[in-house]
Design a protein around this motif. Structure first.
Motif, PDB file in Angstrom:
ATOM      1  N   CYS A 151       0.817  -1.209   0.000  1.00  0.00           N
ATOM      2  CA  CYS A 151       0.000   0.000   0.000  1.00  0.00           C
ATOM      3  C   CYS A 151       0.859   1.271   0.000  1.00  0.00           C
ATOM      4  O   CYS A 151       2.040   1.245   0.343  1.00  0.00           O
ATOM      5  CB  CYS A 151      -0.929   0.003   1.220  1.00  0.00           C
ATOM      6  N   TYR A 152       0.218   2.372  -0.354  1.00  0.00           N
ATOM      7  CA  TYR A 152       0.881   3.677  -0.377  1.00  0.00           C
ATOM      8  C   TYR A 152       1.426   4.045   0.998  1.00  0.00           C
ATOM      9  O   TYR A 152       2.551   4.553   1.125  1.00  0.00           O
ATOM     10  CB  TYR A 152      -0.116   4.735  -0.856  1.00  0.00           C
ATOM     11  N   GLU A 153       0.642   3.780   2.035  1.00  0.00           N
ATOM     12  CA  GLU A 153       1.046   4.167   3.386  1.00  0.00           C
ATOM     13  C   GLU A 153       2.341   3.472   3.811  1.00  0.00           C
ATOM     14  O   GLU A 153       3.139   4.040   4.562  1.00  0.00           O
ATOM     15  CB  GLU A 153      -0.080   3.869   4.371  1.00  0.00           C
ATOM     16  N   GLY A 154       2.561   2.247   3.334  1.00  0.00           N
ATOM     17  CA  GLY A 154       3.816   1.564   3.629  1.00  0.00           C
ATOM     18  C   GLY A 154       5.003   2.275   3.009  1.00  0.00           C
ATOM     19  O   GLY A 154       6.085   2.356   3.615  1.00  0.00           O
ATOM     20  N   VAL A 155       4.821   2.799   1.811  1.00  0.00           N
ATOM     21  CA  VAL A 155       5.890   3.562   1.152  1.00  0.00           C
ATOM     22  C   VAL A 155       6.191   4.825   1.955  1.00  0.00           C
ATOM     23  O   VAL A 155       7.357   5.165   2.210  1.00  0.00           O
ATOM     24  CB  VAL A 155       5.484   3.924  -0.292  1.00  0.00           C
ATOM     25  N   VAL A 156       5.140   5.526   2.369  1.00  0.00           N
ATOM     26  CA  VAL A 156       5.319   6.754   3.159  1.00  0.00           C
ATOM     27  C   VAL A 156       6.019   6.454   4.480  1.00  0.00           C
ATOM     28  O   VAL A 156       6.961   7.154   4.875  1.00  0.00           O
ATOM     29  CB  VAL A 156       3.953   7.428   3.417  1.00  0.00           C
ATOM     30  N   ALA A 157       5.571   5.410   5.172  1.00  0.00           N
ATOM     31  CA  ALA A 157       6.151   5.077   6.472  1.00  0.00           C
ATOM     32  C   ALA A 157       7.631   4.736   6.340  1.00  0.00           C
ATOM     33  O   ALA A 157       8.452   5.154   7.172  1.00  0.00           O
ATOM     34  CB  ALA A 157       5.387   3.918   7.105  1.00  0.00           C
ATOM     35  N   PHE A 158       7.970   3.975   5.309  1.00  0.00           N
ATOM     36  CA  PHE A 158       9.381   3.645   5.098  1.00  0.00           C
ATOM     37  C   PHE A 158      10.214   4.901   4.871  1.00  0.00           C
ATOM     38  O   PHE A 158      11.247   5.117   5.528  1.00  0.00           O
ATOM     39  CB  PHE A 158       9.551   2.692   3.916  1.00  0.00           C
ATOM     40  N   TYR A 159       9.797   5.758   3.935  1.00  0.00           N
ATOM     41  CA  TYR A 159      10.589   6.946   3.635  1.00  0.00           C
ATOM     42  C   TYR A 159      10.620   7.916   4.815  1.00  0.00           C
ATOM     43  O   TYR A 159      11.630   8.602   5.046  1.00  0.00           O
ATOM     44  CB  TYR A 159      10.072   7.637   2.371  1.00  0.00           C
ATOM     45  N   ALA A 160       9.546   7.947   5.598  1.00  0.00           N
ATOM     46  CA  ALA A 160       9.538   8.801   6.778  1.00  0.00           C
ATOM     47  C   ALA A 160      10.564   8.314   7.800  1.00  0.00           C
ATOM     48  O   ALA A 160      11.329   9.107   8.371  1.00  0.00           O
ATOM     49  CB  ALA A 160       8.140   8.831   7.398  1.00  0.00           C
ATOM     50  N   ALA A 161      10.577   7.009   8.040  1.00  0.00           N
ATOM     51  CA  ALA A 161      11.562   6.444   8.962  1.00  0.00           C
ATOM     52  C   ALA A 161      12.977   6.717   8.470  1.00  0.00           C
ATOM     53  O   ALA A 161      13.860   7.146   9.236  1.00  0.00           O
ATOM     54  CB  ALA A 161      11.327   4.946   9.125  1.00  0.00           C
TER      55      ALA A 161
END
Length: 651
Positions: A151-161
């Motif tokens: 999902c999109y949110e997984g991409v965001v969470a990874f790049y945020a971390a």
């Protein structure tokens, strides 16, 4: 001399990014001008001068160093190499390259729903999530983990971390809670980002009970961010919803923090088919350079293009998929079964979204061929890449029957170990059916015999004799490095042994024969299982197959082949055809002792046949005890082999 089945045009060679890099290396690093457009010469130089090559990749393709390195490479040998000492950067920083209104991430669901997110939205969401993570106490090198669908949110969470220097790890939400905890529970994470469910093959899976169970198994987690990936589920007690977490982070400026070159980026886990999964720690700089090379040079990915690689969060190809964003390109994510409701599904997606680079598996291509799929025009498609298992010649031939010479298919083989490819194609390398075009740039790959002597045109162990920037920093919870050493360096001192059996041909191509720990060795004559599969699975009455070789206690060698039969199966007649085709196309020494019908061939969640676990099960191991049940979405198939072994008393 055998001619390749596909050859790049002079115009394509001249326009390729890898040719552009070669011209730059001539001017700035002393590469011989004769190597421009000559892949073999460029590869030879890249492994003879690794520091110059990788510093050229970093400078020419824009690694984005904030503090400059004191040297590209120091230390000698594969294990003690130090890359770009003193350099700082951040993997997430290249998200700046995408144009604001360009689509960054497009998610297509099995039911046809599509969500699109621009680069402006992506950078804003990454900044807000990074601020939220910081507000709940996440610091550099703390772990943030995911339990998510694609999902999109997984991409965001990874790049945020990544942007704040935290370390990311995840499993797919299809893992049950104990299996997910076997992996994520090793890390002492403080934040869990979780979905609520998913849809697969038209069925809905509410995973909120598993989320609750997983939280109990992750006692260090103090914050749970809940992504509503399934609308029909209820809230997760004690969790903050994704939108609320973004709002709490507030409007924030996108600004990834520079970290050292070897700062940990993520932890990837081995499949865990024969024991507890091992956590492989990779660094910001090494992974960035590998993706600049793999996607930027070997796939020639450009800003504004679109890449779709079918994957799940359980496979390192997810990490390749999200690396699309390093180029200002569009990443297509698919959530669902690639063959549902039919084998045409992914081709329709490629056509609809104007995909330029399509990554898939031999199984998907062969299923398309067997089903007689009517492939849409796919007018934007210029490259197909295939990985996960050896690509049989029949798959190349089918692709050419559909696209002609317009779309080459590159077979790629690499590993979670380096989150990249050891061997693959490029825009300037020919394609020979059934072979992999070349060793990838910077990879000093050789094939050795048992005594450690390099061999050509013979099968042997694939080894790497020079360091690579994306080799693991370490294994998780391996303070003295002993597990890391045992995994790669215990066979040949100071040389990386990948565990794959391969042939390096005299023309520079590579043929993969399967895992060396699953090699068939009858009366001292060895054969990789891939050769047998390539022969047998072209038969129309064979849907799938698995071959195993077992040394029995009485000294005998038993080699059965398990077959998933198709509608055209005709008992003795089909069995004879299998033996004949193996003798003719693979090896007369490896005609199976028995042909045994089975309802399914178990695979890992990344699509690899579970040869070694099944061999151990046939020898009496409990699938649960060796971790195999958690490593597959086909546990019933593994249990079938356990029952079969008990009935036969094989050992």
């Amino acid at each position: 001399m055998t001619q390749p089945q596909w050859t790049p045009t002079p115009e394509a060679i001249d326009a390729a990014a890898v040719t552009d890099l070669a011209r730059w290396l001539v001017e700035h690093r002393g590469l011989d001008a004769a190597a421009v457009g000559d892949y073999d010469a460029l590869h030879a130089w890249s492994v003879a001068h690794p520091g110059e090559f990788w510093s050229g990749v970093a400078e020419h393709l824009g690694a984005g160093f904030v503090a400059q390195p004191t040297a590209a490479l120091t230390g000698t040998g594969v294990r003690d190499a130090v890359w770009f000492a003193g350099a700082t950067l951040n993997f997430a920083d290249r998200l700046r390259l995408g144009e604001g209104d360009q689509q960054a991430v497009v998610v297509e669901h099995e039911d046809g729903r599509t969500d699109a997110h621009t680069y402006d939205q992506l950078r804003s969401d990454v900044a807000s999530m990074a601020a939220y993570l910081t507000s709940v106490g996440v610091a550099p090198e703390d772990r943030v983990v995911g339990y998510l669908p694609n999902c999109y949110e997984g991409v965001v969470a990874f790049y945020a971390a990544a942007s704040i220097g935290a370390t990311w790890s995840q499993t797919g939400i299809d893992y049950n809670a104990p299996a997910a905890a076997d992996r994520l529970g090793q890390l002492g994470a403080t934040v869990l980002v979780t979905g609520t469910g998913y849809v697969f093959r038209g069925k809905t899976f509410d995973r909120t009970p598993e989320v609750a169970a997983l939280r109990e198994l992750l006692p260090t987690v103090t914050t749970t961010v809940v992504v509503p990936t399934l609308a029909c589920t209820g809230p997760v007690d004690g969790g903050i919803e994704w939108s609320a977490a973004l709002a709490a982070g507030g409007p924030a400026e996108f600004g990834p923090a520079p970290v050292p070159f070897e700062h940990p980026l993520w932890v990837l886990f081995t499949s865990g088919t024969t024991g507890k999964p091992k956590g492989i720690v990779h660094g910001h700089g090494g992974v960035l350079l590998e993706q600049l090379k793999s996607l930027g040079l070997h796939s020639d990915l450009r800003k504004g293009e679109t890449l779709f690689w079918y994957t799940t969060p359980n496979w390192m190809m997810w990490n390749i998929q999200v690396s699309t964003l390093l180029f200002g390109a569009t990443a297509i994510l698919y959530v669902g079964d690639p063959l549902y409701p039919g084998a045409e599904r992914l081709w329709q997606l490629v056509d609809r979204h104007g995909v330029n680079v399509f990554g898939t598996s031999p199984g998907q291509i062969l299923a398309s061929a067997a089903a007689g799929v009517e492939v849409p025009p796919c007018e934007s498609l210029r490259l197909i890449s295939s990985t996960g298992s050896p690509l049989p010649a029949a798959a190349n031939q089918w692709v050419r029957s559909v696209f002609g010479d317009r779309v080459p298919i590159n077979s790629v083989s690499g590993g979670t170990d380096i989150v990249g490819g050891f061997v693959g194609g490029s825009p300037i390398t020919p394609v020979w059916d059934g072979e992999i075009s070349a060793r990838t740039l910077g990879v000093a790959l050789e094939v050795w015999d048992d005594a450690g002597n390099p061999i050509v045109d013979e099968e042997g162990e694939m080894v790497i004799t020079q360091p690579l920037p994306s080799m693991p920093l370490r294994f998780w919870d391996d303070a003295d490095g002993s597990r890391y050493h045992d995994a790669y360096f215990s066979t040949f001192d100071g040389v990386w042994r990948q565990g794959d059996w391969a042939t390096l041909t005299s023309r520079g191509t590579v043929i993969m024969h399967g895992r060396s720990d699953a090699t068939l060795n009858r009366r001292g004559i060895r054969l990789g299982s891939a050769e047998i599969y390539a022969a047998v699975e072209e038969l129309p009455e064979v849907l799938d197959s698995l071959v195993i070789g077992i040394d029995r206690e009485n000294g005998d060698y038993w080699m059965p082949i398990f077959i998933v039969p198709g509608s055209g199966w005709r008992a003795d007649e089909s069995e004879n055809r299998i033996r004949e085709v193996i003798a003719a196309r693979a090896s007369k020494h490896h005609v199976p002792d028995e042909v045994i019908l089975t309802p399914a061939v178990p695979r890992t969640r990344t699509g690899k046949k579970m040869e070694v676990p099944i061999k151990r099960i046939l020898l009496g191991a409990d699938p649960a005890a060796i971790g195999s049940l958690d490593a597959t979405d086909q546990p019933d198939a593994l249990v079938w082999f356990q029952h079969y072994a008990a009935e036969r008393a094989i050992a």
